[in-house]
Enzyme design. Structure first.
Site, PDB file in Angstrom:
ATOM      1  CD  GLU A 190      -7.674 -20.781 -12.969  1.00  0.00           C
ATOM      2  OE1 GLU A 190      -7.773 -20.986 -11.760  1.00  0.00           O
ATOM      3  OE2 GLU A 190      -8.633 -20.424 -13.667  1.00  0.00           O
ATOM      4  CG  ASN A 226      -3.167   5.384  -1.043  1.00  0.00           C
ATOM      5  OD1 ASN A 226      -3.151   4.255  -0.551  1.00  0.00           O
ATOM      6  ND2 ASN A 226      -4.127   5.796  -1.834  1.00  0.00           N
ATOM      7  CG  ASP A 244      -1.717   1.227   1.409  1.00  0.00           C
ATOM      8  OD1 ASP A 244      -1.956   1.909   0.387  1.00  0.00           O
ATOM      9  OD2 ASP A 244      -2.130   1.523   2.548  1.00  0.00           O
ATOM     10  CG  HIS A 277      -5.146 -15.549  -6.748  1.00  0.00           C
ATOM     11  ND1 HIS A 277      -4.567 -16.169  -7.840  1.00  0.00           N
ATOM     12  CD2 HIS A 277      -6.448 -15.435  -7.046  1.00  0.00           C
ATOM     13  CE1 HIS A 277      -5.487 -16.397  -8.755  1.00  0.00           C
ATOM     14  NE2 HIS A 277      -6.641 -15.967  -8.309  1.00  0.00           N
ATOM     15  CG  ASP A 278      -7.623 -18.997  -6.755  1.00  0.00           C
ATOM     16  OD1 ASP A 278      -8.093 -17.960  -6.265  1.00  0.00           O
ATOM     17  OD2 ASP A 278      -7.684 -19.274  -7.975  1.00  0.00           O
ATOM     18  CG  ASP A 292      -5.954 -12.804 -13.974  1.00  0.00           C
ATOM     19  OD1 ASP A 292      -6.739 -13.579 -14.556  1.00  0.00           O
ATOM     20  OD2 ASP A 292      -5.304 -13.116 -12.963  1.00  0.00           O
ATOM     21  CG  ASP A 321      -6.067   2.984   0.409  1.00  0.00           C
ATOM     22  OD1 ASP A 321      -5.095   2.196   0.508  1.00  0.00           O
ATOM     23  OD2 ASP A 321      -6.708   3.131  -0.652  1.00  0.00           O
ATOM     24  CG  ASP A 371     -10.346 -16.448 -14.028  1.00  0.00           C
ATOM     25  OD1 ASP A 371      -9.573 -16.804 -13.127  1.00  0.00           O
ATOM     26  OD2 ASP A 371     -11.581 -16.362 -13.872  1.00  0.00           O
TER      27      ASP A 371
HETATM   28  O1  TEU Z   1     -10.218 -19.764 -10.308  1.00  0.00           O
HETATM   29  C1  TEU Z   1     -10.860 -20.770 -11.033  1.00  0.00           C
HETATM   30  C2  TEU Z   1     -10.869 -22.099 -10.443  1.00  0.00           C
HETATM   31  O2  TEU Z   1     -10.638 -23.073 -11.118  1.00  0.00           O
HETATM   32  C3  TEU Z   1     -11.333 -22.206  -9.037  1.00  0.00           C
HETATM   33  O3  TEU Z   1     -12.035 -23.406  -8.893  1.00  0.00           O
HETATM   34  C4  TEU Z   1     -10.229 -22.182  -8.103  1.00  0.00           C
HETATM   35  O4  TEU Z   1      -9.599 -23.421  -8.096  1.00  0.00           O
HETATM   36  C5  TEU Z   1     -10.860 -21.810  -6.820  1.00  0.00           C
HETATM   37  O5  TEU Z   1     -10.206 -20.660  -6.383  1.00  0.00           O
HETATM   38  C6  TEU Z   1     -10.906 -22.875  -5.818  1.00  0.00           C
HETATM   39  O6  TEU Z   1     -10.795 -22.394  -4.531  1.00  0.00           O
HETATM   40  C7  TEU Z   1     -10.163 -18.549 -10.979  1.00  0.00           C
HETATM   41  C8  TEU Z   1      -9.440 -17.514 -10.151  1.00  0.00           C
HETATM   42  O7  TEU Z   1      -8.116 -17.897  -9.974  1.00  0.00           O
HETATM   43  C9  TEU Z   1     -10.179 -17.305  -8.875  1.00  0.00           C
HETATM   44  O8  TEU Z   1      -9.523 -16.396  -8.034  1.00  0.00           O
HETATM   45  C10 TEU Z   1     -11.560 -16.789  -9.221  1.00  0.00           C
HETATM   46  O9  TEU Z   1     -12.324 -16.685  -8.063  1.00  0.00           O
HETATM   47  C11 TEU Z   1     -12.268 -17.703 -10.204  1.00  0.00           C
HETATM   48  O10 TEU Z   1     -11.451 -18.063 -11.305  1.00  0.00           O
HETATM   49  C12 TEU Z   1     -13.468 -16.999 -10.793  1.00  0.00           C
HETATM   50  O11 TEU Z   1     -13.055 -15.951 -11.608  1.00  0.00           O
HETATM   51 CA    CA Z   2      -3.556   2.048  -1.262  1.00  0.00          CA
END
Ligand code: TEU
Ligand code: CA
Length: 561
Positions: free
Chosen positions: A258, A21, A19, A335-336, A96, A23, A202
């Site tokens: 993905e 600024n 971050d 991130h998932d 993305d 917030d 995605d």
């Molecule tokens: O994730 C797609 C996906 O295959 C999901 O099933 C993923 O494995 C999921 O996060 C399981 O917990 C993509 C993105 O990476 C995810 O962040 C998004 O929420 C999703 O598409 C919908 O856009």
């Molecule tokens: Ca910020």
């Protein structure tokens, strides 16, 4: 820079990176301020999770406007600055691309809602609801959303429903409609013309849906429609068209797909160069190890798995993609997913050791390596109370686990705590200052209290740090053709704990030996004992090669002839 097979990609989830600024929310200027750090890792490519205008129901994967920057993250000027500054440093940006759905605030969807006759109605998947005996209006079929509950939302102005395979505000696009496809291609051209390197796409293997939208599974209870949405022949056709109309019109566009539960055959069919579709794709079998068939919150297998199962999955994908002529994007974190040392290694006593070995694994496999913010300092899962949860998937599935699967609350909470995506989304730990140096304000999400000893600043000062191990590994990988594009040859395949393989090209031969278990193990390498291996990089001491070697818990070694 080489081609896509030689790149090393650093994934940023901007909201939690830095971050600038105060917030409490990460932003583009925050990333710009950390470019030197990113460069120092040796990576040449950044993948930015979505930075477009969004309502944040799925933190950017629900896009309101693909041509606007999320104002929380900054402006288009900030983006241009990021693009140019990074380019000058030899780093390219991958964006993305969310093409399976838009948010319900997107102008196409807002238009579609206006009336059944709107020309935009056909941009999405609307279908007449069904009436039961009591004349109640029900969704058109039993499709389950990926995040729990029915995948259908009621149109407030008619008896129709619209399809939302993820959050209820992520509306699936109708790829049969040529205007939709052209609309997405336009977006791609806009960003490519700006000078980005390419796209991470995605859920690109679910863009086509089976004609008629037949019921899922046995057709009774809510069920996920894998068989009607995953990698249908039409999805392959659409991606091919996208290649022809957009990707092939630019020089060397980076693409990584993905997808949900991609099979080996499909991954190869998307990524073999002669198919002219995508350069590489991710697979998720490794990440779903120990989970039931419905995915990460399907607890029915108790999240139990053995090192041998993990090893066999890795070998299956490595050899299968090599044989099939495709190309993988390799990753252990994103991130998932929960943090990799917590999931596949050990986040207690062996945290440093296992973090290094997992890195050794990811950077020596065949395929393009991706790393996710924080893994390079061994960031771990975080203990999160219910009020700390931010992710819709966790919050919704918590309810679903209790209501549909009849799990008692404490157990449901345990399942979420084990697998929630929120683990990946706690702020990046820069220093031991307040809020880990992520923000001077109030962070939008809980900071892991272990930032007092797990942070970038400390790692930079420490000898034999995880961070310096990553840097060395990346340097070795970048200077070696064998590690990038060489063949993958498993050895000692019957070993229950140790994964060993050769990477070979021309004169170059590497041997990688990794104890995937938390106990002592022994590698049996008679088959390759004719080679004159020398240690290159080891997670414990650099011991000489021997046909039989004792390994410490999570020990990893890299040898070279
Ligand atoms: O994730 C797609 C996906 O295959 C999901 O099933 C993923 O494995 C999921 O996060 C399981 O917990 C993509 C993105 O990476 C995810 O962040 C998004 O929420 C999703 O598409 C919908 O856009
Ligand atoms: Ca910020």
């Amino acid at each position: 820079m080489g081609n896509f097979k030689h790149r090393i990609v650093y994934q940023i989830w901007p909201r939690s990176f830095k971050d600038s600024n105060g917030d409490g929310i990460g932003d583009l200027q925050g990333i710009i301020g950390k470019l030197d750090y990113i460069k120092s890792l040796g990576v040449d490519t950044i993948w930015l999770s979505p930075i477009y205008a969004t309502g944040n129901k799925d933190y950017g994967y629900d896009i309101d406007d693909y041509y606007k920057i999320n104002p929380e993250f900054g402006s288009m000027e900030d983006f241009d600055e990021l693009l140019h500054k990074s380019k000058n440093m030899g780093i390219d940006i991958v964006m993305d691309l969310v093409a399976n759905h838009t948010s319900d605030q997107h102008s196409w969807f807002q238009e579609a809602l206006k009336s059944k006759d709107s020309p935009y109605r056909n941009y999405y998947i609307f279908k007449q609801g069904k009436r039961n005996k009591k004349r109640e209006l029900l969704p058109p079929n039993n499709w389950l959303s990926a995040f729990g509950g029915s995948a259908w939302q009621k149109d407030p102005n008619s008896d129709e429903f619209y399809l939302t395979l993820f959050t209820p505000n992520q509306c699936d696009l109708n790829w049969k409609n040529e205007k939709v496809r052209e609309g997405i291609y336009e977006i791609m051209r806009f960003w490519l013309d700006k000078g980005i390197l390419g796209f991470r796409m995605d859920v690109i293997n679910t863009i086509a849906k089976k004609d008629g939208l037949p019921p899922a599974g046995k057709g009774k209870k809510l069920d996920f429609p894998f068989e009607h949405i995953v990698s249908l022949p039409k999805s392959h056709e659409y991606v091919k068209e996208m290649h022809e109309k957009v990707l092939s019109q630019y020089e060397d566009v980076f693409t990584v797909g993905e997808g949900m539960v991609t099979s080996l055959e499909d991954l190869n069919a998307y990524t073999r160069p002669e198919e002219k579709k995508l350069q590489m794709m991710f697979q998720f079998d490794v990440h779903l190890i120990g989970c039931g068939p419905l995915g990460k919150f399907d607890f029915r297998k108790g999240y139990r798995w053995t090192p041998k199962e993990l090893k066999d999955l890795i070998i299956h994908w490595q050899t299968g993609v090599e044989k099939g002529g495709g190309w993988l994007g390799n990753f252990l974190s994103n991130h998932d997913q929960p943090r990799q040392v917590s999931r596949f290694g050990h986040d207690g006593a062996f945290r440093r050791k296992s973090a290094k070995s997992l890195a050794l694994l990811n950077f020596t496999l065949r395929g393009t390596p991706f790393l996710y913010q924080g893994e390079e300092i061994g960031m771990t899962n975080c203990h999160l109370k219910e009020e700390d949860w931010r992710d819709f998937e966790a919050i919704n599935d918590y309810r679903v686990l209790q209501e549909m699967m009849h799990l008692p609350k404490p157990l449901a909470r345990k399942v979420i705590q084990k697998m929630t995506r929120d683990h990946a989304r706690t702020p990046m730990q820069w220093s031991e200052e307040k809020n880990a140096g992520f923000t001077t304000g109030t962070p939008w999400m809980k900071v892991n209290p272990n930032c007092s000893y797990i942070n970038v600043e400390k790692e930079m000062k420490r000898e034999n740090s995880i961070l310096s191990f990553y840097k060395k590994l990346i340097e070795i990988r970048k200077s070696s053709e064998a590690l990038s594009t060489g063949s993958f040859v498993p050895v000692d395949t019957e070993n229950k704990k140790v994964l060993s393989y050769l990477r070979q090209k021309g004169e170059d031969t590497y041997l990688i030996v990794i104890n995937l278990s938390g106990s002592l193990a022994e590698a049996n390498l008679m088959d390759v004992s004719a080679y004159n291996f020398k240690p290159v990089l080891c997670t414990y001491d650099a011991l000489p090669f021997m046909p039989s070697m004792k390994l410490q818990p999570y020990e990893g070694r890299l040898y070279k002839v």
